[in-house]
Design a protein around this motif. Sequence first.
Motif, PDB file in Angstrom:
ATOM      1  N   SER A 172      -2.571   2.203  -8.112  1.00 11.72           N
ATOM      2  CA  SER A 172      -3.434   1.550  -7.127  1.00 11.72           C
ATOM      3  C   SER A 172      -2.695   0.370  -6.503  1.00 11.72           C
ATOM      4  N   ALA A 173      -3.053   0.048  -5.277  1.00 15.48           N
ATOM      5  CA  ALA A 173      -2.445  -1.107  -4.598  1.00 15.48           C
ATOM      6  C   ALA A 173      -2.744  -2.380  -5.384  1.00 15.48           C
TER       7      ALA A 173
ATOM      8  N   GLU B 220       0.832  -1.207   0.000  1.00 17.27           N
ATOM      9  CA  GLU B 220       0.000   0.000   0.000  1.00 17.27           C
ATOM     10  C   GLU B 220       0.872   1.265   0.000  1.00 17.27           C
TER      11      GLU B 220
ATOM     12  N   SER C 134       2.715   1.626  -3.410  1.00 22.20           N
ATOM     13  CA  SER C 134       1.760   2.013  -4.463  1.00 22.20           C
ATOM     14  C   SER C 134       1.369   3.482  -4.317  1.00 22.20           C
ATOM     15  N   GLU C 135       1.276   3.948  -3.087  1.00 30.27           N
ATOM     16  CA  GLU C 135       0.975   5.369  -2.839  1.00 30.27           C
ATOM     17  C   GLU C 135       2.120   6.251  -3.356  1.00 30.27           C
TER      18      GLU C 135
END
Length: 184
Positions: free
Chosen positions: A33-34, A24, A27-28
């Motif tokens: 997106s995760a 997460e 990806s951020e």
Amino acid sequence: MTEQLKDIGKRLSMLRESMGVTPEKISEILEVSAEDYLLYEAGEKDFSFSFLYNVAGVLGVDVVDIISGETPKLSLCSVVRAGGGYDINRRKAYDYKHLAFTFRNKKAEPFMVTVEPSGDAVPERHSHCGQEFNYMVSGCMEFYIGDMTYTLGEGDSVYFDSAVPHAMKAHGDKPAKFLAIVMK
């Protein structure tokens, strides 16, 4: 997907885990997106060069380390003979040959890129940190950056801010071949 994509995905997962970063969080940072990031790690989603370049920067490794799984050992010079280079075949229309794959701590990533004709559709634009220089070796291509489009032929070049979304497409029915130098 290809074995190369699965191998790259495994290396991404291993590097991310060794840094103690969650899917997460990475990806951020990468602004994907995760779900998409986990598909990359599973080798089920094709990588753009921009994604690989950006994730290499986040993970603190060379792009070639992620692609090949080998850490380069040379720091004096790297010679690649005509037609050589480390093959990176991610997508049907693009063929990349990394021209300095054995050199450690590069300030730039040089590639010989061949783009095959792919119809009338405008390709998806990608971005990555740094700057890029492309020199047309043969053929003709459409170069898309931001809202602009340029037609480049043999001997033409373009230097640009690669943080601006960009894409290339062979113009006509022949492949376009260009030297791309991506600077960090």
